[in-house]
Design an enzyme around this catalytic site. Structure first.
Site, PDB file in Angstrom:
ATOM      1  N   TYR A  56       0.860  -1.183   0.000  1.00  0.00           N
ATOM      2  CA  TYR A  56       0.000   0.000   0.000  1.00  0.00           C
ATOM      3  C   TYR A  56       0.894   1.229   0.000  1.00  0.00           C
ATOM      4  O   TYR A  56       1.850   1.303   0.790  1.00  0.00           O
ATOM      5  CB  TYR A  56      -0.882  -0.011   1.241  1.00  0.00           C
ATOM      6  N   LYS A 102       5.106   9.619   8.543  1.00  0.00           N
ATOM      7  CA  LYS A 102       4.984   9.023   9.890  1.00  0.00           C
ATOM      8  C   LYS A 102       6.068   9.529  10.858  1.00  0.00           C
ATOM      9  O   LYS A 102       5.979  10.630  11.382  1.00  0.00           O
ATOM     10  CB  LYS A 102       4.951   7.495   9.780  1.00  0.00           C
ATOM     11  N   ASP A 127       9.416   2.905  -0.941  1.00  0.00           N
ATOM     12  CA  ASP A 127       8.401   3.575  -0.129  1.00  0.00           C
ATOM     13  C   ASP A 127       8.672   3.209   1.332  1.00  0.00           C
ATOM     14  O   ASP A 127       8.272   2.149   1.805  1.00  0.00           O
ATOM     15  CB  ASP A 127       6.997   3.136  -0.561  1.00  0.00           C
TER      16      ASP A 127
HETATM   17  P1  KE4 Z   1      -0.633   8.415   4.462  1.00  0.00           P
HETATM   18  O1  KE4 Z   1      -1.183   9.122   3.260  1.00  0.00           O
HETATM   19  O2  KE4 Z   1      -1.664   7.573   5.199  1.00  0.00           O
HETATM   20  O3  KE4 Z   1       0.137   9.368   5.406  1.00  0.00           O
HETATM   21  O4  KE4 Z   1       0.508   7.373   3.988  1.00  0.00           O
HETATM   22  C1  KE4 Z   1       0.163   6.410   3.028  1.00  0.00           C
HETATM   23  C2  KE4 Z   1       1.162   5.275   3.100  1.00  0.00           C
HETATM   24  C3  KE4 Z   1       2.140   5.193   2.113  1.00  0.00           C
HETATM   25  N1  KE4 Z   1       3.069   4.210   2.130  1.00  0.00           N
HETATM   26  C4  KE4 Z   1       3.084   3.288   3.134  1.00  0.00           C
HETATM   27  C5  KE4 Z   1       4.140   2.225   3.118  1.00  0.00           C
HETATM   28  C6  KE4 Z   1       2.119   3.337   4.173  1.00  0.00           C
HETATM   29  O5  KE4 Z   1       2.167   2.419   5.165  1.00  0.00           O
HETATM   30  C7  KE4 Z   1       1.140   4.346   4.159  1.00  0.00           C
HETATM   31  C8  KE4 Z   1       0.057   4.429   5.221  1.00  0.00           C
HETATM   32  N2  KE4 Z   1      -0.009   3.350   6.140  1.00  0.00           N
HETATM   33  C9  KE4 Z   1      -1.299   3.043   6.719  1.00  0.00           C
HETATM   34  C10 KE4 Z   1      -1.102   1.932   7.757  1.00  0.00           C
HETATM   35  N3  KE4 Z   1      -1.045   0.681   7.164  1.00  0.00           N
HETATM   36  C11 KE4 Z   1      -1.941   4.254   7.328  1.00  0.00           C
HETATM   37  C12 KE4 Z   1      -3.145   3.961   8.208  1.00  0.00           C
HETATM   38  C13 KE4 Z   1      -4.402   4.514   7.593  1.00  0.00           C
HETATM   39  O6  KE4 Z   1      -4.585   4.369   6.355  1.00  0.00           O
HETATM   40  O7  KE4 Z   1      -5.200   5.053   8.382  1.00  0.00           O
END
Ligand code: KE4
Length: 427
Positions: free
Chosen positions: A142, A265, A237
């Site tokens: 993701y 994060k 990523d």
């Molecule tokens: P955000 O747009 O949520 O800040 O980041 C997206 C993203 C991009 N790349 C990786 C490897 C990620 O893990 C994420 C976001 N992770 C999820 C948790 N699995 C965020 C939790 C959520 O969607 O509320």
């Protein structure tokens, strides 16, 4: 009706699903999500005043533990000087310098406000730099919710079993090739067929959005060689693994140098900060220098940057990471021993401050293997632990996170709760 239930009912009237991010709705594990009112160290408290040991950690940012005094003070001190200017500030320079110093592959850095913005921008940059259209991602990984990446993605999309989102026109994803994680032959075949039109590979170098899945030996090395051979851009990523899997993320652990890296994060310490960066010759294609447009009103926000700077400075400590990794290992191996004592089919894996647990004999190596694990037992375990005051990541397709506040006492309390939870599981 508990206060959590009251709030969830109210929330559902005005917020789709009652949440501002799908995984928070407990869709895959069921039940009412606790509405968190306060967090400190390794603990969170919900609207009913119940205390939990927290292994979500805001999905990664809370690596120092919640409400670390130095981070809170940095935010307070920055806020009194104004919240946002829409103009360059010294703090952004310091954060870019610090990120480049810690991750030398990131010769230049652009700050944004989320991981999605970081990966969306990195993909556009790779396409603009190469003049090519196609991108490769891996099933179960993701990278946020940009249209071209919502194809067989992980995290909340796996949780709801709809890995490809509605609302994304076929045209938007026809250039997105989705391959099996850890399948180098498939990558070689894709380049044999489309090589001259593949702009980049984007990969979670250790996947955390289909639970924690490590790269097979040689997989990352193979991606590096293939991208170099075809002049394609290799994007790590590291939104989740950056400064969490280790002091230099997976690129530090593996020694593999990506062309671009995405972060978020931890670098915001809980405030909205993302970043993408890498080779200067690629980054110089970004506006205003180059012709790849990218922008953001709150990019480099001074209050958020202040939290990120203090967080990264406090992480500049090898002992911190040694202790974090040791505590995570202690938890993972302790869970495995307790599950084994109950005769359960169970395995765990871990790296740095993140860990996975699977109700399967072996640690999975692909999304399909995670999907084939005993998801129902995971749900039972999740709720049994929640009852015991331990807040695990609410999905069999998510990694969980430790912090500098997860002391021996916290880990021991967790393991005692797990022993009781495992005993309650029914096949
Ligand atoms: P955000 O747009 O949520 O800040 O980041 C997206 C993203 C991009 N790349 C990786 C490897 C990620 O893990 C994420 C976001 N992770 C999820 C948790 N699995 C965020 C939790 C959520 O969607 O509320």
């Amino acid at each position: 009706m508990s206060k959590n239930q009251e709030l969830f009912a109210r929330a559902s009237k005005h917020i789709p699903g009652g949440v501002n991010s799908p995984v928070r709705a407990f869709g895959s594990v069921g039940g009412t999500p606790p509405f968190i009112e306060r967090a400190e160290g390794a603990h969170v408290w919900d609207a009913d005043g119940k205390k939990y040991i927290d292994y979500v950690g805001s999905w990664g940012p809370a690596i120092l533990g919640h409400a670390h005094p130095a981070v809170v003070k940095a935010v307070q001190d920055a806020a009194v000087n104004g919240l946002s200017f829409g103009a360059p500030t010294k703090g952004e320079v310091e954060l870019a310098e610090l990120i480049s110093q810690r991750l030398p592959s990131m010769e230049k850095v652009r700050l944004v406000s989320s991981g999605t913005e970081a990966t969306m921008s990195a993909i556009r940059l790779a396409r603009g730099y190469t003049g090519r259209n196609k991108i490769i991602k891996f099933e179960g990984c993701y990278h946020g919710h940009a249209d071209s990446l919502l194809v067989k993605a992980g995290s909340g999309l796996l949780t709801f079993g709809n890995p490809t989102s509605a609302g994304v026109p076929e045209d938007f994803i026809r250039h997105t090739l989705v391959l099996d994680f850890n399948n180098l032959e498939a990558v070689q075949a894709a380049f044999a067929e489309h090589g001259s039109d593949i702009a980049c590979i984007i990969v979670e170098p250790i996947a955390g959005n289909m639970n924690l899945i490590k790269p097979a030996p040689g997989f990352l090395e193979g991606l590096r060689e293939i991208c170099t051979a075809h002049d394609a851009v290799l994007i790590f990523d590291e939104v989740m693994t950056g400064f969490r899997a280790g002091p230099q993320g997976v690129q530090g652990l593996s020694g593999i140098t990506p062309d671009l890296t995405t972060l978020a994060k931890v670098i915001g310490g809980g405030m909205p900060v993302g970043a993408f960066g890498g080779r200067a010759d690629i980054m110089d294609c970004i506006a205003p220098l180059g012709n790849v447009y990218q922008a953001g009103t709150l990019s480099g926000n001074p209050v958020a940057v202040a939290a990120g700077l203090v967080t990264l400075k406090l992480l500049d400590n090898a002992l911190f990471y040694d202790t974090l990794a040791a505590q995570t290992q202690k938890l993972a191996l302790g869970l495995a021993d307790l599950a084994k004592a109950q005769g359960l089919t169970f395995s765990t894996d871990y790296v740095g401050g993140m860990l996975g647990l699977y109700f399967s004999e072996q640690v999975p190596t692909t999304y399909a293997e995670v999907a084939a694990s005993n998801i129902d037992q995971f749900k039972q375990f999740f709720h049994a632990m929640l009852d015991e005051g331990v807040y695990w990541a609410p999905s069999a397709f998510e990694a969980s996170f430790t912090s500098g506040a997860h002391t021996d006492e916290v880990i021991q309390t967790t393991l005692e709760a797990a022993e009781r939870a495992f005993k309650r599981l029914k096949n």
